[in-house]
Design a protein around this motif. Structure first.
Motif, PDB file in Angstrom:
ATOM      1  N   SER A  40       0.832  -1.194   0.000  1.00 37.58           N
ATOM      2  CA  SER A  40       0.000   0.000   0.000  1.00 37.58           C
ATOM      3  C   SER A  40       0.872   1.252   0.000  1.00 37.58           C
ATOM      4  CB  SER A  40      -0.901   0.008   1.242  1.00 37.58           C
ATOM      5  OG  SER A  40      -0.097   0.087   2.414  1.00 37.58           O
ATOM      6  N   LEU A  41       0.264   2.391  -0.244  1.00 31.68           N
ATOM      7  CA  LEU A  41       0.990   3.657  -0.161  1.00 31.68           C
ATOM      8  C   LEU A  41       1.540   3.858   1.241  1.00 31.68           C
ATOM      9  CD1 LEU A  41       1.881   6.457  -1.141  1.00 31.68           C
ATOM     10  CD2 LEU A  41      -0.472   7.258  -0.767  1.00 31.68           C
ATOM     11  N   THR A  42       0.742   3.532   2.260  1.00 30.54           N
ATOM     12  CA  THR A  42       1.186   3.679   3.648  1.00 30.54           C
ATOM     13  C   THR A  42       2.392   2.803   3.928  1.00 30.54           C
ATOM     14  OG1 THR A  42      -1.050   4.214   4.386  1.00 30.54           O
ATOM     15  CG2 THR A  42       0.497   3.433   6.060  1.00 30.54           C
ATOM     16  N   PRO A  89      -4.540   9.323 -10.262  1.00 29.57           N
ATOM     17  CA  PRO A  89      -3.855   8.035 -10.376  1.00 29.57           C
ATOM     18  C   PRO A  89      -3.333   7.734 -11.770  1.00 29.57           C
ATOM     19  CG  PRO A  89      -6.217   7.708 -10.228  1.00 29.57           C
ATOM     20  CD  PRO A  89      -5.972   9.172  -9.971  1.00 29.57           C
ATOM     21  N   ARG A 149      -3.276  -3.653  -7.337  1.00 28.38           N
ATOM     22  CA  ARG A 149      -4.459  -3.823  -6.494  1.00 28.38           C
ATOM     23  C   ARG A 149      -4.357  -3.022  -5.206  1.00 28.38           C
ATOM     24  NH1 ARG A 149      -3.241  -9.196  -7.906  1.00 28.38           N
ATOM     25  NH2 ARG A 149      -2.465  -9.665  -5.803  1.00 28.38           N
ATOM     26  N   GLU A 150      -3.161  -2.939  -4.632  1.00 29.69           N
ATOM     27  CA  GLU A 150      -3.029  -2.473  -3.251  1.00 29.69           C
ATOM     28  C   GLU A 150      -2.517  -1.038  -3.111  1.00 29.69           C
ATOM     29  OE1 GLU A 150      -1.981  -7.016  -1.725  1.00 29.69           O
ATOM     30  OE2 GLU A 150      -0.450  -5.462  -1.674  1.00 29.69           O
ATOM     31  N   PHE A 151      -1.775  -0.547  -4.081  1.00 30.50           N
ATOM     32  CA  PHE A 151      -1.216   0.803  -3.966  1.00 30.50           C
ATOM     33  C   PHE A 151      -2.245   1.820  -4.452  1.00 30.50           C
ATOM     34  CE2 PHE A 151       1.209   4.529  -5.093  1.00 30.50           C
ATOM     35  CZ  PHE A 151       2.182   4.599  -4.115  1.00 30.50           C
ATOM     36  N   ASP A 152      -2.533   2.832  -3.652  1.00 31.42           N
ATOM     37  CA  ASP A 152      -3.499   3.864  -4.024  1.00 31.42           C
ATOM     38  C   ASP A 152      -2.751   4.994  -4.728  1.00 31.42           C
ATOM     39  OD1 ASP A 152      -5.485   5.694  -4.297  1.00 31.42           O
ATOM     40  OD2 ASP A 152      -6.093   5.712  -2.186  1.00 31.42           O
ATOM     41  N   ARG A 158      -4.776   3.500 -12.457  1.00 31.11           N
ATOM     42  CA  ARG A 158      -6.146   2.984 -12.363  1.00 31.11           C
ATOM     43  C   ARG A 158      -6.341   1.735 -13.222  1.00 31.11           C
ATOM     44  NH1 ARG A 158      -8.596   7.511 -13.638  1.00 31.11           N
ATOM     45  NH2 ARG A 158      -8.963   8.308 -11.553  1.00 31.11           N
ATOM     46  N   GLY A 207      -3.741   8.448  -3.679  1.00 30.74           N
ATOM     47  CA  GLY A 207      -4.024   8.415  -2.250  1.00 30.74           C
ATOM     48  C   GLY A 207      -3.637   9.628  -1.427  1.00 30.74           C
ATOM     49  N   ASP A 211      -7.813  -1.541 -11.764  1.00 38.06           N
ATOM     50  CA  ASP A 211      -9.256  -1.679 -11.561  1.00 38.06           C
ATOM     51  C   ASP A 211      -9.955  -2.087 -12.849  1.00 38.06           C
ATOM     52  OD1 ASP A 211      -8.852  -0.784  -8.946  1.00 38.06           O
ATOM     53  OD2 ASP A 211      -9.114   1.317  -9.524  1.00 38.06           O
TER      54      ASP A 211
END
Length: 297
Positions: A102-104, A158, A220-223, A162, A226, A165
């Protein structure tokens, strides 16, 4: 017959010429830089250091890329500053753990790296996905980050991020295969410019299923969008460099992003998505000029 001293020295000089040429050729073939492997945040990272100075510039690449993406401007920046280029976790030759991307999480890894491998003030320079990562890192570590430079950054729009998705899980796997195959076009090694320790030099992303898995799951997981409105809280001086013909993250995003920044400025180039590769002289000059400036304009 006694050989005159001058003749003896001339003969010695002639005999040493082949040795001198051999040594000189050896220096020519030696790569300009040597990569390192360091451990931070529980991972092994490939990094490259250069230059000197009190402030460290940390170069963070985009999705599917690696530290060689900074090759065209690295030496220019290192003439004036201490510079560190990295392979982000999941890319290049840095570890690719089976975990969330993820971004976090990416920002957490980068903060761990900064805490361990840098001292004093830091300037973060991020391209594309790396722009989102350095922005999230700067928001969480504002005490150490004195300036930020974003090159065609994700985080607000994004862009092609994107695509995950749209294409679904099977399509994401295909993207993973395509990213590993890109090693033919943008190889992770350049032995003429960058020497590497044994083991690192043999790494081949095409043969690494972990690399394909990470690049697929990151879709799938990185925004990629974000940061959003949180760009308002990025208070340190920030330079945004963007190509007017960017096909990945539209240039139209640039104005919206700079308007959110409390201390931001935009430099627009006649380039596409990678100004640091397409126009390295101009990009390096913009960065160095911004680093010399103080405050906001």
């Amino acid at each position: 017959m006694r050989v005159p001293p001058v003749a003896r020295w001339a003969l010695l000089f002639i005999l040493l010429i082949p040795l001198w040429l051999l040594l000189d050729r050896s220096r020519e073939n030696r790569p300009r830089h040597l990569a390192e492997q360091v451990e931070a945040g529980g991972l092994r990272w490939r990094i490259l250091r250069g230059g000197t100075g009190d402030t460290t510039l940390v170069l963070v690449h985009g999705y599917g890329e690696h530290l060689l993406g900074w090759r065209a401007i690295f030496d220019r920046l290192a003439l004036h500053h201490r510079v560190v280029a990295i392979d982000l976790p999941g890319f290049g030759i840095t570890d690719k753990p089976d975990t969330v991307y993820s971004l976090t999480q990416m920002a957490t890894w980068l903060r761990s790296f900064l805490d361990q491998e840098t001292r004093g003030p830091v300037v973060l320079i991020g391209h594309s996905m790396g722009g989102a990562v350095v922005s999230a890192t700067a928001l969480a570590s504002a005490d150490r980050i004195v300036q930020v430079i974003l090159i065609a950054p994700a985080g607000l729009n994004p862009g092609l991020g994107r695509i995950g998705d749209v294409v679904g899980e099977r399509g994401q796997e295909i993207v993973g295969w395509w990213q590993s195959a890109r090693a033919f076009i943008t190889p992770v090694h350049d032995p003429e410019w960058l020497g590497e320790p044994s083991g690192m030099a043999e790494y081949d992303p095409i043969a690494d299923s972990g690399y394909r898995s990470v690049t697929a799951r990151m879709l799938r997981e990185f925004d990629f969008g974000g940061i959003g409105e949180n760009f308002r809280h990025l208070t340190m001086p920030t330079l945004v460099i963007w190509g007017r013909f960017d096909p990945v993250i539209p240039f139209e995003t640039a104005d919206s992003l700079v308007q959110l920044l409390s201390c931001g400025q935009l430099a627009a180039l006649n380039a596409m998505h990678r100004p640091q590769m397409e126009q390295p002289d101009t990009t390096a000059a913009l960065i160095l000029g911004f680093l010399r400036s103080s405050g906001c304009h």
